[in-house]
Design a protein around this motif. Structure first.
Motif, PDB file in Angstrom:
ATOM      1  N   LEU A 246     -40.078  19.682  63.841  1.00 32.08           N
ATOM      2  CA  LEU A 246     -41.011  20.232  62.853  1.00 32.08           C
ATOM      3  C   LEU A 246     -41.300  18.718  62.180  1.00 32.08           C
ATOM      4  CD1 LEU A 246     -39.351  23.415  61.722  1.00 32.08           C
ATOM      5  CD2 LEU A 246     -41.361  23.216  63.250  1.00 32.08           C
ATOM      6  N   GLU A 247     -42.649  18.700  61.479  1.00 30.22           N
ATOM      7  CA  GLU A 247     -42.852  17.527  60.508  1.00 30.22           C
ATOM      8  C   GLU A 247     -41.962  17.400  59.365  1.00 30.22           C
ATOM      9  OE1 GLU A 247     -47.023  15.819  58.774  1.00 30.22           O
ATOM     10  OE2 GLU A 247     -46.939  17.983  59.449  1.00 30.22           O
ATOM     11  N   SER A 248     -41.306  18.822  58.828  1.00 32.87           N
ATOM     12  CA  SER A 248     -40.275  18.197  57.719  1.00 32.87           C
ATOM     13  C   SER A 248     -39.383  19.590  57.716  1.00 32.87           C
ATOM     14  CB  SER A 248     -41.273  18.450  56.332  1.00 32.87           C
ATOM     15  OG  SER A 248     -41.911  19.615  56.383  1.00 32.87           O
ATOM     16  N   ASP A 249     -38.326  19.228  57.080  1.00 30.52           N
ATOM     17  CA  ASP A 249     -37.350  20.434  57.018  1.00 30.52           C
ATOM     18  C   ASP A 249     -37.788  21.430  56.540  1.00 30.52           C
ATOM     19  OD1 ASP A 249     -35.719  18.186  57.983  1.00 30.52           O
ATOM     20  OD2 ASP A 249     -34.701  17.797  56.350  1.00 30.52           O
ATOM     21  N   TRP A 250     -37.190  22.606  56.983  1.00 26.39           N
ATOM     22  CA  TRP A 250     -37.266  24.123  56.353  1.00 26.39           C
ATOM     23  C   TRP A 250     -36.226  24.696  56.122  1.00 26.39           C
ATOM     24  CZ3 TRP A 250     -41.956  27.234  56.751  1.00 26.39           C
ATOM     25  CH2 TRP A 250     -43.056  27.028  57.092  1.00 26.39           C
ATOM     26  N   ASP A 251     -36.273  25.712  55.199  1.00 27.33           N
ATOM     27  CA  ASP A 251     -35.386  26.416  54.963  1.00 27.33           C
ATOM     28  C   ASP A 251     -34.991  27.406  56.137  1.00 27.33           C
ATOM     29  OD1 ASP A 251     -33.263  27.897  52.996  1.00 27.33           O
ATOM     30  OD2 ASP A 251     -34.975  29.493  53.390  1.00 27.33           O
ATOM     31  N   GLU A 252     -34.140  27.737  56.506  1.00 27.16           N
ATOM     32  CA  GLU A 252     -33.870  28.916  57.880  1.00 27.16           C
ATOM     33  C   GLU A 252     -34.578  30.001  57.624  1.00 27.16           C
ATOM     34  OE1 GLU A 252     -29.441  27.546  59.339  1.00 27.16           O
ATOM     35  OE2 GLU A 252     -29.522  28.825  57.520  1.00 27.16           O
ATOM     36  N   LEU A 253     -34.292  30.794  56.344  1.00 25.67           N
ATOM     37  CA  LEU A 253     -34.933  32.020  56.250  1.00 25.67           C
ATOM     38  C   LEU A 253     -36.503  31.890  56.161  1.00 25.67           C
ATOM     39  CD1 LEU A 253     -34.455  35.083  55.833  1.00 25.67           C
ATOM     40  CD2 LEU A 253     -34.167  34.696  53.625  1.00 25.67           C
ATOM     41  N   GLU A 254     -37.043  30.788  55.490  1.00 25.39           N
ATOM     42  CA  GLU A 254     -38.432  30.622  55.278  1.00 25.39           C
ATOM     43  C   GLU A 254     -38.989  30.337  56.424  1.00 25.39           C
ATOM     44  OE1 GLU A 254     -40.389  31.051  52.520  1.00 25.39           O
ATOM     45  OE2 GLU A 254     -38.452  32.006  51.783  1.00 25.39           O
ATOM     46  N   PHE A 255     -38.420  29.560  57.447  1.00 29.72           N
ATOM     47  CA  PHE A 255     -38.798  29.442  58.708  1.00 29.72           C
ATOM     48  C   PHE A 255     -39.062  30.532  59.789  1.00 29.72           C
ATOM     49  CE2 PHE A 255     -38.604  27.690  63.170  1.00 29.72           C
ATOM     50  CZ  PHE A 255     -39.806  27.084  63.336  1.00 29.72           C
TER      51      PHE A 255
END
Length: 365
Positions: A246-255
């Motif tokens: 992914l282009e940037s880090d994501w929070d697990e639940l948000e992703f």
């Protein structure tokens, strides 16, 4: 156009040699010489899809899943498979399936999922083996350039992003022409020594017939000496699943919420939230549990696929999140992919996505 023209194009993109042994991709019902009035694209070929094709006046259905996986011994309409095949034949409708061979190519099913989820810098998760061979041939030094050129033009010598790859070494060949022969060099009945080049090239197995024909067509010798070696090397451009970032880090639940929205999934079955960031993502359209270890080895933070069994969820062991989005949901964009590929090649051909939702699974929310 005739069906042969369209099926040849599809098999050029996704060769039948790339499918799994259990699969049944290719022309299932119909004749390659039939004139096409139009094609309907679907994930599955069901009776309602056949009815839609009849209503549209189309005589070809291109489905991702083959309607026939096993041999049919009777056609009496006792199963949906028999009824679909019988109705297709009765109405002169061809059925063409493009399944795991389309899964396995770089621009295939998994690449489409990655596009939808903004996953970048992708590569094959598990490369397929047994799809490469090496051709070794010998020719006079003066003819080596023409032989190499013919082999390259036929598709040999491709390694990743490099083309016209070969290995060449000079040596001495011997032969004695027999009575009735017509030697390019030397005399009948006398042993001849010729300065030759040994040429080695790698090629995909599905291109063998064309490559050998090209070799025989340009080689100066009456009898062409060549060897073919099967290779166990993985074919980097063909295989199961896909891995990227992914282009940037994501929070697990948000992703997970993002994936649910993008795929239109009613529900996502997943392992526990680990309170870590997600950056590296593995995907596999359809049943992908067999790739879990590959996803772990590739450093994936999440593995998006379908059809995980209960006990298989334990195998994640907290090292990544397994996200089971549903079989239909993970492969639904295959229809869009086929539409794009065929339209780009045949811009004036009648082509339509089915209006039928063929997902056999319903959810009580």
């Amino acid at each position: 156009m005739k069906l042969r023209e369209l099926s040849s194009f599809l098999e050029e993109i996704a060769p039948l040699a790339y499918q799994e042994d259990y699969d049944n991709s290719g022309l299932i019902v119909g004749n390659q010489d039939m004139e096409l009035s139009g094609a309907l694209i679907s994930l599955d070929c069901t009776e309602s899809v056949i009815d839609e094709a009849i209503q549209l006046g189309f005589n070809l259905i291109i489905s991702h899943h083959p309607i026939v996986f096993k041999g049919l011994k009777k056609f009496n309409g006792n199963s949906y498979v028999e009824r679909v095949v019988m109705k297709a034949i009765k109405n002169d409708i061809a059925i063409y399936a493009i399944h795991t061979n389309l899964d396995h190519i770089l621009q295939g099913v998994n690449r489409k999922i990655c596009e939808k989820l903004d996953i970048r810098n992708v590569s094959i998760l598990k490369v397929k083996e047994g799809l490469l061979k090496k051709l070794v041939t010998f020719c006079p030094i003066a003819d080596a350039e023409n032989v190499r050129k013919a082999l390259f033009e036929a598709g040999a010598g491709m390694i990743g992003n490099y083309s016209e790859c070969s290995f060449n070494v000079e040596g001495s060949g011997t032969f004695k022409a027999g009575i009735g022969s017509d030697p390019h060099v030397g005399e009948i009945g006398k042993q001849h020594h010729e300065a030759e080049v040994r040429i080695e090239v790698i090629y995909p197995v599905n291109m063998e017939r064309v490559i050998i024909a090209s070799l025989l067509g340009v080689h100066p010798y009456e009898e062409v000496a060549y060897d073919i070696y099967p290779l166990t090397n993985g074919f980097q451009e063909v295989g199961s699943g896909m891995i990227g970032n992914l282009e940037s880090d994501w929070d697990e639940l948000e992703f997970l919420k993002f994936v649910k929205q993008k795929l239109g999934a009613k529900v996502i079955r997943h392992t526990e939230i680990r309170s870590k960031k997600i950056r590296r993502v593995a995907v596999c359209g359809g049943s992908g549990s067999f790739l879990l270890q590959n996803a772990l080895n590739a450093g994936a933070d999440i593995f998006i696929t379908a059809d995980f069994k209960y006990h298989e969820f334990f195998d994640a062991e907290g090292k990544l999140i397994i996200a089971d989005v549903g079989h239909f949901e993970s492969e639904q964009f295959t229809q869009e992919l086929l539409l794009e590929l065929i339209t780009e090649k045949f811009c004036n051909f009648a082509l339509r996505l089915t209006s039928q939702n063929t997902n056999p699974i319903n959810y009580l929310i």
